[in-house]
Scaffold this motif. Structure first.
Motif, PDB file in Angstrom:
ATOM      1  N   SER A  94      -1.804   9.254   4.434  1.00 24.97           N
ATOM      2  CA  SER A  94      -1.695   9.910   5.744  1.00 24.97           C
ATOM      3  C   SER A  94      -1.700   8.840   6.822  1.00 24.97           C
ATOM      4  O   SER A  94      -2.488   7.900   6.760  1.00 24.97           O
ATOM      5  N   GLU A  95      -0.802   8.985   7.791  1.00 30.82           N
ATOM      6  CA  GLU A  95      -0.672   8.012   8.868  1.00 30.82           C
ATOM      7  C   GLU A  95      -1.894   8.068   9.779  1.00 30.82           C
ATOM      8  O   GLU A  95      -2.587   9.083   9.866  1.00 30.82           O
ATOM      9  N   ALA A  96      -2.114   6.978  10.487  1.00 27.76           N
ATOM     10  CA  ALA A  96      -3.196   6.933  11.464  1.00 27.76           C
ATOM     11  C   ALA A  96      -2.795   7.769  12.679  1.00 27.76           C
ATOM     12  O   ALA A  96      -1.633   7.809  13.073  1.00 27.76           O
ATOM     13  N   LYS A 140       0.841  -1.195   0.000  1.00 25.49           N
ATOM     14  CA  LYS A 140       0.000   0.000   0.000  1.00 25.49           C
ATOM     15  C   LYS A 140       0.874   1.241   0.000  1.00 25.49           C
ATOM     16  O   LYS A 140       2.038   1.204   0.407  1.00 25.49           O
ATOM     17  N   ILE A 160       0.825   4.801   1.687  1.00 26.99           N
ATOM     18  CA  ILE A 160       0.150   5.514   2.770  1.00 26.99           C
ATOM     19  C   ILE A 160       0.111   6.999   2.437  1.00 26.99           C
ATOM     20  O   ILE A 160       1.135   7.641   2.232  1.00 26.99           O
ATOM     21  N   THR A 187      -7.928   8.911  14.142  1.00 28.41           N
ATOM     22  CA  THR A 187      -8.132   9.038  12.696  1.00 28.41           C
ATOM     23  C   THR A 187      -7.438   7.860  12.023  1.00 28.41           C
ATOM     24  O   THR A 187      -6.226   7.687  12.193  1.00 28.41           O
ATOM     25  N   PRO A 188      -8.187   7.025  11.261  1.00 28.36           N
ATOM     26  CA  PRO A 188      -7.531   5.885  10.594  1.00 28.36           C
ATOM     27  C   PRO A 188      -6.629   6.361   9.468  1.00 28.36           C
ATOM     28  O   PRO A 188      -6.770   7.466   8.957  1.00 28.36           O
ATOM     29  N   GLU A 189      -5.688   5.486   9.106  1.00 30.31           N
ATOM     30  CA  GLU A 189      -4.782   5.850   8.014  1.00 30.31           C
ATOM     31  C   GLU A 189      -5.528   5.875   6.693  1.00 30.31           C
ATOM     32  O   GLU A 189      -6.521   5.181   6.502  1.00 30.31           O
ATOM     33  N   SER A 190      -5.033   6.680   5.793  1.00 26.82           N
ATOM     34  CA  SER A 190      -5.560   6.744   4.439  1.00 26.82           C
ATOM     35  C   SER A 190      -4.479   6.188   3.521  1.00 26.82           C
ATOM     36  O   SER A 190      -3.360   6.704   3.504  1.00 26.82           O
ATOM     37  N   ALA A 191      -4.821   5.114   2.807  1.00 25.86           N
ATOM     38  CA  ALA A 191      -3.805   4.451   1.991  1.00 25.86           C
ATOM     39  C   ALA A 191      -4.424   3.910   0.712  1.00 25.86           C
ATOM     40  O   ALA A 191      -5.609   3.582   0.657  1.00 25.86           O
ATOM     41  N   VAL A 228      -7.524   4.514  18.050  1.00 23.77           N
ATOM     42  CA  VAL A 228      -7.282   5.208  16.782  1.00 23.77           C
ATOM     43  C   VAL A 228      -8.265   6.364  16.675  1.00 23.77           C
ATOM     44  O   VAL A 228      -9.480   6.174  16.658  1.00 23.77           O
TER      45      VAL A 228
END
Length: 136
Positions: A60-62, A56, A58, A72-76, A70
């Motif tokens: 934005s990191e979580a 993946k 990434i 904000t979850p990561e965006s990948a 958590v």
């Protein structure tokens, strides 16, 4: 109207379509399990122990809060799962190709109906009428 509806429902094509949809769903589940549980570990083994589903990018990191949850979850972009889907598509296509190929070999081909015997031509009929008129 009811007769037409019954004729439509009872046709073999509708039943064949329903069976095909159900079979496609079942075959899809079986092939998906085959790809994820059997093929991908083998491919990963020969690729040096890589699991494609973990690939993946990434964006934005979580964000993890102080309590360990958590926030904000990561965006990948999960392109590894997409690679698995492509392999799945290739295997499903191959399996369906083999099923259709074997079905076409087994299927009994309908023979063309024998042509009806040709009747007398127009000239022969006129000649018969002429001969009958001459006899009278």
């Amino acid at each position: 109207m009811l007769k037409e509806f019954r004729a439509f429902i009872m046709t073999g094509n509708v039943i064949d379509l329903a069976v095909a949809v159900l079979l496609a769903g079942a075959v899809g589940l079986v092939v998906n399990g085959f790809v994820n549980d059997i093929m991908m570990p083998i491919v990963g083994y020969f690729a040096g122990g890589i699991d494609f589903s973990d690939f993946k990018i990434i964006l934005s990191e979580a964000v993890i809060g102080s309590d360990g949850n958590v926030v904000t979850p990561e965006s990948a972009i999960r392109y590894g799962a997409w690679i698995n889907s492509i392999i799945n598509l290739i295997i499903v296509g191959f399996v369906l190709f083999m099923i259709v190929k074997s079905y076409n070999k087994v299927r009994v081909k309908e023979e063309a109906p024998a042509p009806e015997p040709a009747g007398p031509t127009q000239e022969e009929l006129l000649a018969e009428i002429r001969d009958l008129l001459k006899k009278k």
